[in-house]
Design a protein around this motif. Structure first.
Motif, mmCIF file in Angstrom:
data_model
loop_
_atom_site.group_PDB
_atom_site.id
_atom_site.type_symbol
_atom_site.label_atom_id
_atom_site.label_comp_id
_atom_site.label_asym_id
_atom_site.label_seq_id
_atom_site.Cartn_x
_atom_site.Cartn_y
_atom_site.Cartn_z
ATOM 1 N N ARG A 88 -63.577 92.447 -19.414
ATOM 2 C CA ARG A 88 -64.996 91.777 -19.130
ATOM 3 C C ARG A 88 -66.221 92.401 -19.747
ATOM 4 N N ALA A 89 -66.127 93.957 -19.812
ATOM 5 C CA ALA A 89 -67.241 94.583 -20.597
ATOM 6 C C ALA A 89 -67.340 93.971 -21.757
ATOM 7 N N LEU A 90 -66.173 93.994 -22.503
ATOM 8 C CA LEU A 90 -66.344 93.675 -23.903
ATOM 9 C C LEU A 90 -66.871 92.151 -24.111
ATOM 10 N N VAL A 111 -60.639 100.317 -25.414
ATOM 11 C CA VAL A 111 -61.238 99.198 -25.434
ATOM 12 C C VAL A 111 -62.915 99.367 -25.197
ATOM 13 N N ALA A 112 -62.891 100.240 -24.176
ATOM 14 C CA ALA A 112 -64.271 100.290 -23.502
ATOM 15 C C ALA A 112 -65.166 100.915 -24.687
ATOM 16 N N ARG A 113 -64.500 102.106 -25.303
ATOM 17 C CA ARG A 113 -65.387 102.903 -26.284
ATOM 18 C C ARG A 113 -65.747 101.780 -27.507
ATOM 19 N N HIS A 114 -64.648 100.893 -27.813
ATOM 20 C CA HIS A 114 -65.337 99.945 -28.995
ATOM 21 C C HIS A 114 -66.136 98.950 -28.593
ATOM 22 N N THR A 115 -66.310 98.472 -27.236
ATOM 23 C CA THR A 115 -67.129 98.011 -26.693
ATOM 24 C C THR A 115 -68.672 98.528 -26.832
ATOM 25 N N SER A 174 -69.536 92.143 -41.966
ATOM 26 C CA SER A 174 -69.049 92.069 -40.560
ATOM 27 C C SER A 174 -67.754 92.974 -40.371
ATOM 28 N N ILE A 175 -67.632 93.845 -41.485
ATOM 29 C CA ILE A 175 -66.413 94.563 -41.447
ATOM 30 C C ILE A 175 -66.529 95.452 -40.202
ATOM 31 N N SER A 176 -67.488 96.490 -40.146
ATOM 32 C CA SER A 176 -67.583 97.443 -39.074
ATOM 33 C C SER A 176 -67.364 96.750 -37.644
ATOM 34 N N ARG A 177 -68.003 95.673 -37.424
ATOM 35 C CA ARG A 177 -67.771 94.983 -36.273
ATOM 36 C C ARG A 177 -66.274 94.351 -36.189
ATOM 37 N N ALA A 178 -65.903 93.749 -37.200
ATOM 38 C CA ALA A 178 -64.467 93.281 -37.158
ATOM 39 C C ALA A 178 -63.286 94.355 -36.625
ATOM 40 N N LEU A 179 -63.805 95.618 -37.223
ATOM 41 C CA LEU A 179 -62.815 96.332 -37.089
ATOM 42 C C LEU A 179 -62.746 96.806 -35.743
ATOM 43 N N ASN A 180 -64.116 97.004 -34.981
ATOM 44 C CA ASN A 180 -64.045 97.191 -33.609
ATOM 45 C C ASN A 180 -63.184 96.092 -32.656
ATOM 46 N N VAL A 181 -63.448 94.908 -33.087
ATOM 47 C CA VAL A 181 -62.602 93.761 -32.496
ATOM 48 C C VAL A 181 -61.344 94.138 -32.523
ATOM 49 N N TRP A 200 -59.374 96.707 -33.271
ATOM 50 C CA TRP A 200 -58.795 98.030 -32.663
ATOM 51 C C TRP A 200 -58.739 97.652 -31.385
ATOM 52 N N SER A 201 -59.720 96.748 -30.600
ATOM 53 C CA SER A 201 -59.703 96.361 -29.311
ATOM 54 C C SER A 201 -58.358 95.600 -29.089
ATOM 55 N N LEU A 202 -58.326 94.548 -30.028
ATOM 56 C CA LEU A 202 -57.088 93.486 -29.978
ATOM 57 C C LEU A 202 -55.779 94.514 -29.925
ATOM 58 N N ARG A 203 -55.834 95.463 -30.669
ATOM 59 C CA ARG A 203 -54.577 96.345 -30.922
ATOM 60 C C ARG A 203 -54.329 97.053 -29.575
ATOM 61 N N SER A 204 -55.418 97.277 -28.701
ATOM 62 C CA SER A 204 -55.283 98.171 -27.748
ATOM 63 C C SER A 204 -54.638 97.247 -26.404
ATOM 64 N N LEU A 205 -55.335 95.977 -26.562
ATOM 65 C CA LEU A 205 -54.825 94.986 -25.629
ATOM 66 C C LEU A 205 -53.258 94.771 -25.769
ATOM 67 N N GLU A 206 -53.011 94.715 -27.091
ATOM 68 C CA GLU A 206 -51.436 94.245 -27.301
ATOM 69 C C GLU A 206 -50.563 95.488 -26.801
ATOM 70 N N ARG A 207 -50.855 96.487 -27.046
ATOM 71 C CA ARG A 207 -50.320 97.738 -26.658
ATOM 72 C C ARG A 207 -50.417 97.703 -24.949
ATOM 73 N N ILE A 208 -51.238 97.640 -24.453
ATOM 74 C CA ILE A 208 -51.246 97.342 -22.908
ATOM 75 C C ILE A 208 -50.145 96.249 -22.664
#
Lengths: 238, 238
Positions: free
Chosen positions: B41-43, B109-113, B186-193, B195-203
């Protein structure tokens, strides 16, 4: 604190079972250490057949995890270990999980190697990869040595190494982002290097976890989530 | 196979201890579920104070891991659990590790947010994030429900969901790479997205692990590293 007393059981069979678990853990550790070594080498030398072998080894590593865990469960059920024996079984079981995850991450590095080989890649970012790769391999090796020798001081060294790997990892990622921005054609390649770096950094984390298990086993203190200075104090105390 | 028999001990105190471990696991599970929920939700809403709270909650989650693990060790040492009781303790202990890792990933995910908020970001890649976020939250919830109800069929559902999340994750990553190539700003932004996706997938992976622990607990079979069809056959057999 109770002393470590793996050799003092009246039952020779029980001793043999604990020794067997230890031996199997070390054998699995040796295989994973080799896998990490090979993964880094395959990446550096763009050796796709070696990368392929790293991926295939993962099945054996997974089987070893299940076998050793089953062995630990059997010892828990039949022998009712207490004190340092119980900590030993718990530490083995935790270390096995970490080794299996290391194997997964090594296989990921190998998969990125195959993707990099497909695109025909240059050497950017490789200095950092090589450096972090070497450090992480040492961490794996030292964490296993610390387990074999029940050496809490060496375990502490591994935890300190992890801190330095984490710092280098952060620097390497930032420099890769700069490369990507300067040359968008490098994006796909840089991402493969980035994911490989991430996997290596994760392998370092798992080596740190094994080091924490060693300290738990030897000192009877669960030092997970504790600050390094705190762990240092715990290890040096007695 | 021995029947699950958590309520049949002669010692009321032993029963109470097992029940306490179960209750604490569920409490930790509830907190992590909330943490994952909040992180997504925060993201989505770029809510930095909520992201901050997710990061802070991690300390509590870590403490719960240590407490429950200590409880399990105490039960092993004093009660010498066998059969389904032993599997219960092992399953709790594995689930606790997975919950703690989920908490770590939620905090990532929160840190990337926070980083995304710093750069003032657009909505690209958010459709996939929202979708995968919702699915992963359900997986976490369902894996905990399956544990609470000792329901191997529901656990199997979670394993199936993980497969679909993995596929969606792959698609999302590829589309982000395209975005990065088309618009290097958009690279920097896309990378944060990313990494967040990767974390969600790991969850999602960790929810799958909990589902595997439920099947181990209920069916007495260790289904880690097994193909889904194989697990299906195991669960449906009896």
């Amino acid at each position: 604190m109770d002393k470590l007393q793996f050799d003092k059981h009246t039952s020779a069979q029980y001793n043999a079972e604990l020794e067997e678990a230890r031996k199997n853990l070390m054998q699995m550790g040796g295989l994973v250490e080799q896998q990490v070594d090979d993964a880094v080498r395959a990446l550096m030398e763009m050796d796709t057949s070696l990368a392929q072998r790293v991926i295939e080894t993962d099945t054996t590593v997974n089987e070893m995890e299940l076998d050793i865990d089953e062995e630990c469960t059997r010892i828990l059920a039949r022998r009712h270990p207490a004190a340092s024996d119980l900590r030993f079984i718990i530490a083995v079981s935790r270390a096995v999980t970490d080794l299996e995850r290391m194997g997964d991450e090594a296989a990921k590095v190998a998969r990125h190697t195959l993707e990099l080989a497909d695109t025909g890649s240059g050497p950017q970012g490789y200095v950092e990869l090589r450096h972090i790769g070497v450090e992480v391999r040492h961490m794996v090796q030292h964490s296993l040595d610390a387990f074999a020798r029940l050496d809490a001081d060496s375990a502490l060294d591994v935890m300190q190494q992890d801190k330095s790997v984490d710092l280098e990892y952060g620097t390497a990622i930032r420099s890769l982002i700069t490369t990507m921005m300067e040359d968008p054609r490098s994006i796909s390649r840089a991402l493969n290097v980035m994911w490989s770096l991430r996997s290596l950094e994760r392998i370092g984390d798992h080596a740190r976890n094994i080091a924490e298990s060693v300290i738990y086993l030897v000192k009877g203190k669960d030092v997970r989530h504790k600050k390094l200075e705190h762990v240092e104090a715990q290890v040096k105390r007695d």
